[in-house]
Design an enzyme around this catalytic site. Structure first.
Site, PDB file in Angstrom:
ATOM      1  CB  SER A 145      -0.904   0.010   1.241  1.00 17.63           C
ATOM      2  OG  SER A 145      -1.524   1.272   1.416  1.00 17.63           O
ATOM      3  CE1 TYR A 158      -3.774  -0.722   3.572  1.00 21.09           C
ATOM      4  CE2 TYR A 158      -5.368  -2.513   3.661  1.00 21.09           C
ATOM      5  CZ  TYR A 158      -4.584  -1.638   2.935  1.00 21.09           C
ATOM      6  OH  TYR A 158      -4.603  -1.695   1.561  1.00 21.09           O
TER       7      TYR A 158
HETATM    8  C1  GCO Z   1      -7.887   3.646   3.986  1.00 23.28           C
HETATM    9  C2  GCO Z   1      -7.844   2.925   2.656  1.00 23.28           C
HETATM   10  C3  GCO Z   1      -6.394   2.663   2.240  1.00 23.28           C
HETATM   11  C4  GCO Z   1      -6.340   2.326   0.751  1.00 23.28           C
HETATM   12  C5  GCO Z   1      -4.947   2.077   0.240  1.00 23.28           C
HETATM   13  C6  GCO Z   1      -4.145   3.336   0.235  1.00 23.28           C
HETATM   14  O1  GCO Z   1      -8.715   3.297   4.834  1.00 23.28           O
HETATM   15  O2  GCO Z   1      -7.080   4.596   4.128  1.00 23.28           O
HETATM   16  O3  GCO Z   1      -8.552   1.697   2.712  1.00 23.28           O
HETATM   17  O4  GCO Z   1      -5.874   1.637   3.032  1.00 23.28           O
HETATM   18  O5  GCO Z   1      -7.106   1.203   0.487  1.00 23.28           O
HETATM   19  O6  GCO Z   1      -4.313   1.095   0.982  1.00 23.28           O
HETATM   20  O7  GCO Z   1      -2.852   3.068  -0.249  1.00 23.28           O
END
Ligand code: GCO
Length: 254
Positions: A145, A158
């Site tokens: 990401s 994440y």
């Molecule tokens: C969030 C998004 C991000 C995008 C992506 C950005 O909640 O900020 O879901 O995670 O999906 O990963 O690069």
């Protein structure tokens, strides 16, 4: 077909391919001649997506398994190769998101995100390497990401998982390179996918993203496929350990 980007005769598994960026990468590889195996957890959805590719002349297949199920992943890889032949490449794309202020972020949710977005990629890479190594090589792509190098609040799991996956990509590239296995990552910026629907429908957040992206807009899933074809094809034959940003320039803008 330009031989640099010709995927004819190549078998590629894409996890999390029933929608969004996973399907977009699978479709691009299919259009370049690959036989793509679409992974997800819902066979009906996968069948419909594979049929859409076959309608374009592809020989797409499906493989239904949960990437967090290690035994299921191993069984699936064995079944794919028994039915279709040797895997040339895998794209470890399956991922989930969980958004919450840190004070309310449950440990179980953190572990669930890490299991899907990082640990499953390790398992898939290890199992793919066992198969690709003795055959002289292959390709592994991890979907990381833009988040990680730069971050935002409320998505710590994440970010931690995807930044760990960047590091894992480099570790695998160095260890597996001598076996002819190239390992790279694609770092999408903000794309208008189902996973981001809550964000694209939030006018204030969407405007913020557009303002932080030099191109002034969200990416469209079909704009990611070319990066996957590049890294999976002869054109990417000397690219190893690389994180390819596909973010409209967002990661380089203050
Ligand atoms: C969030 C998004 C991000 C995008 C992506 C950005 O909640 O900020 O879901 O995670 O999906 O990963 O690069």
């Amino acid at each position: 077909m330009n031989p640099l980007f010709d995927m004819t005769g190549r078998l590629v598994l894409v996890t999390g391919a029933s929608r969004g960026l996973g399907f977009a990468m699978a479709e691009a590889l299919s259009d370049a001649g690959a036989h793509v195996v679409l992974n997800g957890r819902d066979p009906a959805t996968l069948d419909a997506k594979a049929e859409a590719l076959r309608a374009k002349g592809s020989t797409a297949s499906i493989s239904t398994f949960d990437v967090t199920d290690e035994a299921g992943t191993i069984t699936a890889l064995d079944a794919i190769e028994a039915e279709h032949g040797p895997l040339w490449g895998v794209i470890a794309n399956a991922g989930i998101q969980h958004r919450s202020p840190i004070e309310e972020f449950e440990t179980a949710d953190f572990e669930r995100v890490v299991a899907t977005n990082l640990t499953s990629c390790f398992v898939l890479a290890r199992e793919a390497a066992k198969r690709m190594g003795p055959r002289g090589g292959g390709r592994i792509i991890n979907t990381v990401s833009m988040l990680g190098t730069t971050v935002r609040p409320t998505v710590p799991a994440y970010i931690a998982a995807k930044e760990g996956l960047r590091a894992l990509t480099r570790a695998l590239a160095v260890e597996l390179g001598p076996k002819g296995i190239l390992v790279n990552a694609i770092a999408p910026g903000y794309f208008a996918t189902e996973m981001n629907q809550a964000l694209t429908e939030d006018a204030e957040f969407s405007a913020w993203i557009e303002g932080k992206t030099p191109l002034g807009r969200w990416g469209q899933p079909n704009e990611l496929g070319g990066a996957a074809v590049f890294l999976m094809s002869p054109a990417g034959g000397f690219v190893n350990g690389h994180v390819l940003a596909v973010d409209g320039g967002m990661s380089v803008q203050v």
